[in-house]
Design an enzyme around this catalytic site. Structure first.
Site, short mmCIF file in Angstrom:
data_model
loop_
_atom_site.label_atom_id
_atom_site.label_comp_id
_atom_site.label_asym_id
_atom_site.label_seq_id
_atom_site.Cartn_x
_atom_site.Cartn_y
_atom_site.Cartn_z
N HIS A 259 -12.44 78.85 117.76
CA HIS A 259 -12.15 79.68 118.93
C HIS A 259 -10.97 80.61 118.63
O HIS A 259 -9.82 80.17 118.61
CB HIS A 259 -11.83 78.81 120.14
CG HIS A 259 -12.99 77.97 120.58
ND1 HIS A 259 -13.19 76.69 120.11
CD2 HIS A 259 -14.01 78.24 121.43
CE1 HIS A 259 -14.30 76.20 120.66
NE2 HIS A 259 -14.81 77.12 121.46
N ASP B 95 -8.62 75.57 116.08
CA ASP B 95 -9.68 74.67 115.64
C ASP B 95 -10.62 75.33 114.63
O ASP B 95 -11.68 74.80 114.32
CB ASP B 95 -10.50 74.16 116.83
CG ASP B 95 -11.12 75.29 117.64
OD1 ASP B 95 -10.92 76.47 117.28
OD2 ASP B 95 -11.79 74.99 118.65
N SER C 187 -19.12 79.92 123.80
CA SER C 187 -17.77 79.99 124.34
C SER C 187 -16.96 81.15 123.79
O SER C 187 -16.06 81.66 124.47
CB SER C 187 -17.02 78.67 124.05
OG SER C 187 -16.97 78.42 122.66
#
Length: 216
Positions: free
Chosen positions: A194, A191, A15
């Site tokens: 990211h 978090d 991601s």
């Protein structure tokens, strides 16, 4: 990773790489490359090497581990016949141990991680493609914190593979640690995984610096 006119560079990852890139192939103007470091890297390369047209493809998929990359390597990398490949993977390999503790099989252990990394490099080099490795990272200053300690071990594997195979390695943990000497992790990532736009720019600049070292 010696750039030239028409050089095709594929970035493979999770991601952190994906960042809402276009499907099935992330490329082109505007948001085709996503809204993260790959898009920024394209702009930096264009600024640094204005005489070259470099074809950059973002093939990251959120949630991927190196196991997932291996499963799609033929279709998403080899079939595109790249001149260069950047491999940025490892965060989820570690994170699955912590965010899904009831299913430890989702985590990729160190031996599989290293073996698979070498297999991906082998198949890429068999095509004649250059390979660059990016270490995984955790935006946490306490090196004794369990996930940070695990991530450092996986980063060390990437560094060792790079040394053994004489490949360029970008230490993204070191890149993030520069900020952590002055700021709280949440200013870079809500978090600790990211990164925000500042974190993505730091990644893009670190990759560009390594590319420049390869093109002196």
């Amino acid at each position: 990773m010696k750039l030239r006119q028409g050089y095709k560079l594929i970035v493979m990852g999770d991601s952190i790489t994906d960042c809402d890139r276009a499907r099935p192939v992330g490329e082109g103007l505007y948001h085709g490359l996503g809204n993260g470091y790959v898009n920024l890297l394209q702009s930096l390369i264009r600024c640094e090497y204005p005489s070259f047209i470099i074809q950059l493809l973002n093939m990251g998929i959120g949630g991927n581990t190196i196991r997932d990359l291996a499963a799609r390597w033929q279709q998403d990398v080899l079939d595109h016949q790249p001149d260069g490949v950047i491999i940025a993977i490892g965060i989820n390999d570690v994170w699955r141990k912590y965010d899904n503790p009831m299913n430890q099989a989702l985590a990729v252990l160190e031996e599989e991680y290293e073996r698979t990394m070498n297999e991906l490099i082998d198949s890429s080099q068999a095509l004649g493609a250059d390979v660059m490795l990016l270490t995984p990272f955790f935006i946490e200053p306490n090196k004794e914190e369990p996930m940070r300690a695990d991530m450092d071990r996986y980063g060390a594997i990437v560094q060792a593979v790079g040394r053994e195979r004489d490949l360029p390695v970008v230490d993204l943990q070191e890149t993030m640690d520069r900020f952590l000497a002055y700021t709280h992790p949440t200013t870079l990532a809500f978090d600790r995984v990211h990164p925000n736009q500042t974190g993505h720019m730091a990644i893009a600049k670190a990759v560009l610096e390594m590319i420049k070292q390869q093109n002196v």
